[in-house]
Design a protein around this motif. Structure first.
Motif, PDB file in Angstrom:
ATOM      1  N   PHE C 185       0.820  -1.204   0.000  1.00 50.87           N
ATOM      2  CA  PHE C 185       0.000   0.000   0.000  1.00 50.87           C
ATOM      3  C   PHE C 185       0.859   1.263   0.000  1.00 50.87           C
ATOM      4  CE2 PHE C 185      -3.241   2.946   0.792  1.00 50.87           C
ATOM      5  CZ  PHE C 185      -2.881   3.752   1.854  1.00 50.87           C
ATOM      6  N   LEU C 186       1.828   1.321   0.922  1.00 47.51           N
ATOM      7  CA  LEU C 186       2.653   2.519   1.016  1.00 47.51           C
ATOM      8  C   LEU C 186       3.461   2.745  -0.255  1.00 47.51           C
ATOM      9  CD1 LEU C 186       4.023   2.271   4.658  1.00 47.51           C
ATOM     10  CD2 LEU C 186       2.389   3.930   3.770  1.00 47.51           C
ATOM     11  N   SER C 189       1.223   3.888  -3.074  1.00 44.30           N
ATOM     12  CA  SER C 189       0.857   5.291  -2.866  1.00 44.30           C
ATOM     13  C   SER C 189       1.996   6.213  -3.246  1.00 44.30           C
ATOM     14  CB  SER C 189       0.509   5.547  -1.397  1.00 44.30           C
ATOM     15  OG  SER C 189      -0.646   4.884  -1.043  1.00 44.30           O
ATOM     16  N   LEU C 190       3.187   5.812  -2.835  1.00 44.89           N
ATOM     17  CA  LEU C 190       4.346   6.632  -3.175  1.00 44.89           C
ATOM     18  C   LEU C 190       4.504   6.732  -4.686  1.00 44.89           C
ATOM     19  CD1 LEU C 190       6.958   8.120  -2.247  1.00 44.89           C
ATOM     20  CD2 LEU C 190       8.107   5.923  -2.390  1.00 44.89           C
ATOM     21  N   SER C 193       1.952   8.962  -6.258  1.00 45.24           N
ATOM     22  CA  SER C 193       1.926  10.355  -5.817  1.00 45.24           C
ATOM     23  C   SER C 193       2.880  11.187  -6.672  1.00 45.24           C
ATOM     24  CB  SER C 193       2.355  10.441  -4.359  1.00 45.24           C
ATOM     25  OG  SER C 193       3.754  10.262  -4.270  1.00 45.24           O
ATOM     26  N   ASN C 194       2.894  12.464  -6.412  1.00 43.22           N
ATOM     27  CA  ASN C 194       3.803  13.316  -7.172  1.00 43.22           C
ATOM     28  C   ASN C 194       5.259  13.033  -6.832  1.00 43.22           C
ATOM     29  OD1 ASN C 194       2.845  15.106  -9.209  1.00 43.22           O
ATOM     30  ND2 ASN C 194       4.127  16.688  -8.309  1.00 43.22           N
ATOM     31  N   TYR C 195       5.491  12.514  -5.619  1.00 47.11           N
ATOM     32  CA  TYR C 195       6.852  12.114  -5.293  1.00 47.11           C
ATOM     33  C   TYR C 195       7.273  10.947  -6.177  1.00 47.11           C
ATOM     34  CZ  TYR C 195       7.091  15.237  -1.347  1.00 47.11           C
ATOM     35  OH  TYR C 195       7.125  16.359  -0.583  1.00 47.11           O
ATOM     36  N   ARG C 197       6.142  10.487  -9.141  1.00 45.40           N
ATOM     37  CA  ARG C 197       6.390  11.078 -10.461  1.00 45.40           C
ATOM     38  C   ARG C 197       7.773  11.702 -10.504  1.00 45.40           C
ATOM     39  NH1 ARG C 197       1.242  13.350  -9.673  1.00 45.40           N
ATOM     40  NH2 ARG C 197      -0.175  11.651 -10.174  1.00 45.40           N
ATOM     41  N   ALA C 198       8.136  12.351  -9.419  1.00 41.38           N
ATOM     42  CA  ALA C 198       9.465  12.974  -9.365  1.00 41.38           C
ATOM     43  C   ALA C 198      10.552  11.903  -9.494  1.00 41.38           C
ATOM     44  CB  ALA C 198       9.629  13.751  -8.065  1.00 41.38           C
ATOM     45  N   LYS C 200      10.253   8.940 -10.899  1.00 39.08           N
ATOM     46  CA  LYS C 200      10.267   8.427 -12.268  1.00 39.08           C
ATOM     47  C   LYS C 200      10.920   9.427 -13.208  1.00 39.08           C
ATOM     48  CE  LYS C 200       5.968   5.965 -11.514  1.00 39.08           C
ATOM     49  NZ  LYS C 200       4.523   5.984 -11.822  1.00 39.08           N
ATOM     50  N   ALA C 201      10.688  10.705 -12.952  1.00 39.20           N
ATOM     51  CA  ALA C 201      11.321  11.735 -13.780  1.00 39.20           C
ATOM     52  C   ALA C 201      12.840  11.641 -13.666  1.00 39.20           C
ATOM     53  CB  ALA C 201      10.840  13.118 -13.353  1.00 39.20           C
ATOM     54  N   HIS C 219      15.440  13.442  -3.328  1.00 43.99           N
ATOM     55  CA  HIS C 219      14.539  12.392  -3.780  1.00 43.99           C
ATOM     56  C   HIS C 219      15.215  11.042  -3.893  1.00 43.99           C
ATOM     57  CE1 HIS C 219      12.102  15.918  -4.751  1.00 43.99           C
ATOM     58  NE2 HIS C 219      11.077  15.098  -4.617  1.00 43.99           N
ATOM     59  N   TYR C 226      13.836   4.771   2.242  1.00 43.43           N
ATOM     60  CA  TYR C 226      12.604   3.985   2.324  1.00 43.43           C
ATOM     61  C   TYR C 226      12.872   2.533   1.929  1.00 43.43           C
ATOM     62  CZ  TYR C 226       7.924   2.277   1.161  1.00 43.43           C
ATOM     63  OH  TYR C 226       6.783   1.532   1.071  1.00 43.43           O
TER      64      TYR C 226
END
Lengths: 297, 256, 353
Positions: C185-186, C189-190, C193-195, C197-198, C200-201, C219, C226
């Protein structure tokens, strides 16, 4: 510690460094041309040790036949790996090639477990190598001299090939600018195969010398020396062949000296190489002899 | 106070001097062009302003603060955004996700809030999404929003890159050859578009271009760079008639 | 869009309840061997996610997870072993005074395992991430191996090569799968989330990401820490399920194994790891028959020990060479996606029939 003992340790260190250098050159050449950390190089080293064991001790061939055969077969193994696992991924993202290298390493280790068994095999040492030569109070076994001499010989041979022959020139050109080299008519595939032939052949030579010195042959024996050899190449400067040699010698020397001067740290001798890697990459990433630029963030 | 002051910067790479003693000053709202033959150092100038390179000498002052040598993400936070010569989109992500990345620096919620899914984070994300879609609409990309950025044709890709750059809410926008690969018709549309974007978003724009028609068409002021040195600065007609500029471009066909 | 999202949530909750019922049934009806397999699947999902966040999501090629697992495993072992058990283990060199009589409950030890692994992750990541892609792998491998060497040498804390034995198996099916589902789940969610996306960017093009204001160090370190925490938890659970640990368990051989699970599932996809980790775990177990002799009627096929790992490594190489995307590539599971897949199957049947 007496000066005599120090000299003995020095000799040992140079011998170890020589073996690392034989491996380091192979890593360096492959990285220079393909930008690939060939994780499987240490396992080619391991396989060559087994090949030497079988040709020399099991099939009974005389050493002057068995050892060259080992080097040829080692070189062949290197080329096969290149063709089968690395060439198909040359256009793929770099991470795929690294994964393939790890995969090959994994496979070779497992094959060794199956074919040769996990129990260490005992390499023999011809008795004349155990003869100890003494100069004054300094006693050094013949093996140390032989291994240093052999390493230096092979390294000189390699240097000659790389710096004084046409194929060597082509390889150097390729490692500097593969696009242009190709436009100049250099056949990339042939040159890359040649790189692996030379690198793996050297690794095989190193394996023979290593097995004479440390006569226990195991499927996982190549991992640590391989890693340390690569660290030596980084220390000297990846992309610079003399750098790889220098770095490897320094690393071998340093490792032996560490254990000699601080025997309580013997258990940490492997960490020495890792510590060197960490320090180099963080503070002087291009190594001592300023090799290629390390991609930095 | 000027928005951007490039204060006598020099960029040296080992023995090579890419940019030499450059002075540029820009006021808010200006639309300035940077031209010069290939290898003149134009992208290097952009890289120094946006933080990719640290100038060997000199300072970059932006909006009153010295940002010399600050990393690109700090420059973006200060209000500088850019596009690249070859559109560096996040090809594996969707178009809207690309723009969402541009919004990331304004995100206040912590990673933990995002992972746990706190309502405060969800609200922020929704707001970012709405803003992204609004930007895409403004650039005519709405129906491409969910498409993978890598699969788009060239023209839309460049527009996505601009949308993404706008998403960071910049004060200064650096455009590196925005008209590259476009024909005369498309370039004309782009000109109008850039001017419109400047007016609507209250931006200052600094652009590098090779196509003279684009540059002369929209730029109020033009700088000419040759071999790393500024050889001319002024309004289009001044630049066009400057003998040094003509000399530098001799042999290069322009579609001016 | 909101209605679809809510429907998805309800379905997920339903699925969770069903899975819970399955677990309850399994604990009542399965033999210990199968239950151990079930638990291993869950543990490897946690470990795989720890690796996937760094290598897949953020695209940073790290080989350091062995060390983090070791930290987690040893933390749990040292904090849950009773003083008597510790005395039995530390017969050569006594355990250091601070830990000798310290015994903490499982939950506390688990949390500390995660935290300590995360701290070590930060200490490794902070310097290592400043170096480029090629060398990151090497550097993290060096750090990981160094941790193993340290574990071999610092006898008063780790008991060296003798290892720690007698760890109580707190890792029940419920604990393991509860944690696995939390991790899924966590992480999901990560990633969404936009984090995510960051990250992946950064994976796609870190120069462009940085230019858009994404702080690379923050990041990358986030992903690293984590991931290390997850590896620490996984390591702790492994310590429980194996009841004895020693440093060589966490060397690069094991590191590669986890990497394989992630690759086969699909780098960068949480769904991929959830499918890949159990699949590979079961496959490795199922292939064990190759190691043992097999009786096919009158013919006795001799077992070749180690052959299953050869087969496994060959499969891995095949995957890397030909199925680089893994099973699911970078796609993620969604109820809407499942519905679409089922619908297209139905359409296909109609057209054929």
């Amino acid at each position: 510690m007496t000066f005599a003992v120090f000299l003995q340790h020095l000799a040992n260190g140079i011998a170890l460094g020589g073996m690392y250098a034989l491996l380091a050159v192979g890593y360096n050449m492959v990285y220079g041309i393909l930008r690939l950390t060939n994780f499987a190089h240490g396992d080619v080293f391991m396989m060559s040790a087994y090949i030497a064991f079988y040709t020399w001790l099991v099939f009974g061939l005389p050493w002057y036949v068995a050892f060259p055969v080992t080097m040829v077969l080692g070189a062949l193994l290197g080329v096969i790996i290149e063709r089968a696992a690395y060439r198909p991924l040359r256009q793929a993202p770099r991470i795929s090639s690294m994964l393939a290298a790890i995969g090959v390493s994994f496979l070779l280790e497992n094959i060794a477990f199956v074919v040769f068994g996990g129990r260490p095999k005992a390499f023999q040492r011809p008795p004349f190598l155990d003869q100890v030569f003494s100069i004054g109070s300094v006693s050094v076994p013949a093996l140390t001299f032989v291994s240093i001499a052999a390493s230096v010989l092979f390294l000189l041979l390699m240097s000659y090939i790389i710096y004084r022959t046409k194929p060597g020139l082509a390889m150097r050109a390729l490692s500097m600018d593969s696009e242009t080299a190709r436009l100049m008519g250099i056949n990339i595939n042939t040159m890359i195969s040649l790189t692996f032939v030379l690198g793996s052949g050297l690794a095989a030579a190193g394996a023979i010398i290593w097995s004479l010195k440390y006569p226990q042959i195991l499927p996982l024996m190549g991992a640590l020396p391989g890693l340390k050899a690569f660290i030596g190449a980084v220390l000297g400067g990846i992309g610079s062949i003399p750098g790889a040699m220098l770095g490897a010698f320094l690393l071998g020397l340093g490792e032996i000296m560490l254990v000699a001067f601080l025997p309580t740290l013997t258990g940490y001798r492997d960490v020495f190489a890792f510590a060197i890697l960490i320090v180099v990459l963080l503070f002087k990433p291009r190594g001592l002899l300023q090799g290629k630029e390390v991609p930095k963030v | 106070m000027s928005l951007l002051k490039v204060d006598h910067v020099t960029m040296q790479f080992g023995g090579l001097t890419a940019v030499s003693d450059l002075f540029v000053e820009m006021e808010r709202g200006e639309l300035v062009g940077l031209i010069g033959p290939n290898g003149a150092g134009k992208t290097t100038v952009f890289n120094m302003i946006s933080g990719v390179y640290t100038p060997t000498k000199g300072r970059v002052i932006f909006d009153g603060a010295d940002i010399t040598g600050k990393k690109p993400d700090r420059a973006a936070a200060a209000g500088i955004s850019r596009t690249f010569q070859n559109a560096r989109l996040f090809t594996g992500l969707s178009v809207v996700d690309n723009v969402m990345v541009g919004q990331h620096l304004r995100l206040k919620s912590s990673p933990l809030a995002a992972m746990v899914g706190l309502p405060s984070y969800k609200r922020e994300e929704q707001a970012m999404y709405d803003r992204s879609m609004a930007l895409l609409e403004r650039l005519g990309l709405t129906n491409l929003a969910q498409r993978k950025a890598g699969g788009l044709p060239y023209g839309p890709q460049r527009r996505v890159e601009i949308a993404r750059a706008l998403a960071t809410q910049p004060k200064l926008l650096l455009l590196d050859e925005p008209a590259a690969g476009m024909n005369a018709e498309e370039a004309k549309d782009l000109m109008a578009f850039i001017r419109g974007v400047r007016d609507e978003f209250g931006l200052t724009i600094f652009l590098v271009e090779h196509q003279m028609r684009v540059v002369m068409g929209i730029c109020e002021r033009i700088l000419v760079l040759d071999h790393g040195e500024k050889i001319c600065e002024g309004c289009p007609s001044d630049v066009q008639n400057n003998p040094q500029v003509i000399q530098a471009y001799l042999g290069v066909t322009t579609n001016a | 869009m909101k209605i679809a999202a809510d429907r998805g949530k309800v379905l997920s909750l339903l699925g969770l309840v069903l899975f819970g019922l399955f677990l309850w049934w399994a604990t009542g009806h399965w033999d210990p061997f199968l239950l151990r397999m079930l638990r291993l699947c869950g543990i490897y999902i946690v470990l795989g996610l720890g690796v996937n966040v760094v290598n897949g999501l953020a695209g940073q090629f790290s080989l350091g997870h062995g060390g983090f697992m070791l930290v987690g495993a040893y933390t749990l072992a040292l904090l849950t072993l009773t003083p008597e058990k510790k005395e039995m283990c530390f017969y050569l060199v006594p355990c250091i005074a601070a830990l000798r009589t310290l015994t903490l409950p499982f939950v506390v030890a688990l949390v500390l395992a995660a935290i300590l692994a995360a701290v070590v992750g930060f200490l490794v990541g902070a310097p290592a991430l400043r170096v480029g892609g090629d060398y990151l792998a090497l550097l993290t491998l060096a750090f990981s191996e160094s941790i193993v060497v340290l574990a071999f040498n610092i006898m008063p804390i780790t008991n060296g090569a003798l290892g720690l034995k007698g760890i109580v198996d707190y890792a029940s099916v419920w604990w393991v799968w509860g944690l696995a589902i939390l991790a899924i789940f966590l992480t999901r969610s990560l990633a969404e989330s936009n984090y995510g996306r960051a990250l992946k960017a950064i994976r796609e093009d870190e120069i462009a990401a940085e230019a858009m204001g994404v702080n690379l160090f923050y990041h990358k370190t986030l992903a690293f820490v984590y991931g290390a925490a997850l590896c620490g938890i996984g390591g702790a659970l492994l310590a429980c399920i194996n009841s004895s640990i020693e440093p060589s368990m966490f060397g690069f051989y094991f590191t590669f194994q986890i990497l394989v699970m992630v690759i086969i599932g699909g780098l960068g996809s949480v769904t991929g790891t959830v499918i890949g980790a159990p699949l590979v775990t079961i496959m490795l177990e199922a292939l064990r028959f190759i190691d043992n002799p097999v009786q096919l009627g009158p013919i006795r096929i001799p077992g070749i020990i180690g052959m299953r790992m050869v087969l496994f490594s060959t499969l891995l190489l095949m995957a890397i060479l030909f199925f680089r995307e893994g099973l699911v590539g970078s796609r993620e599971f969604s109820w809407a996606g499942l519905a679409r897949a089922v619908a297209s199957l139905g359409r296909g049947k109609k057209q054929a029939g």
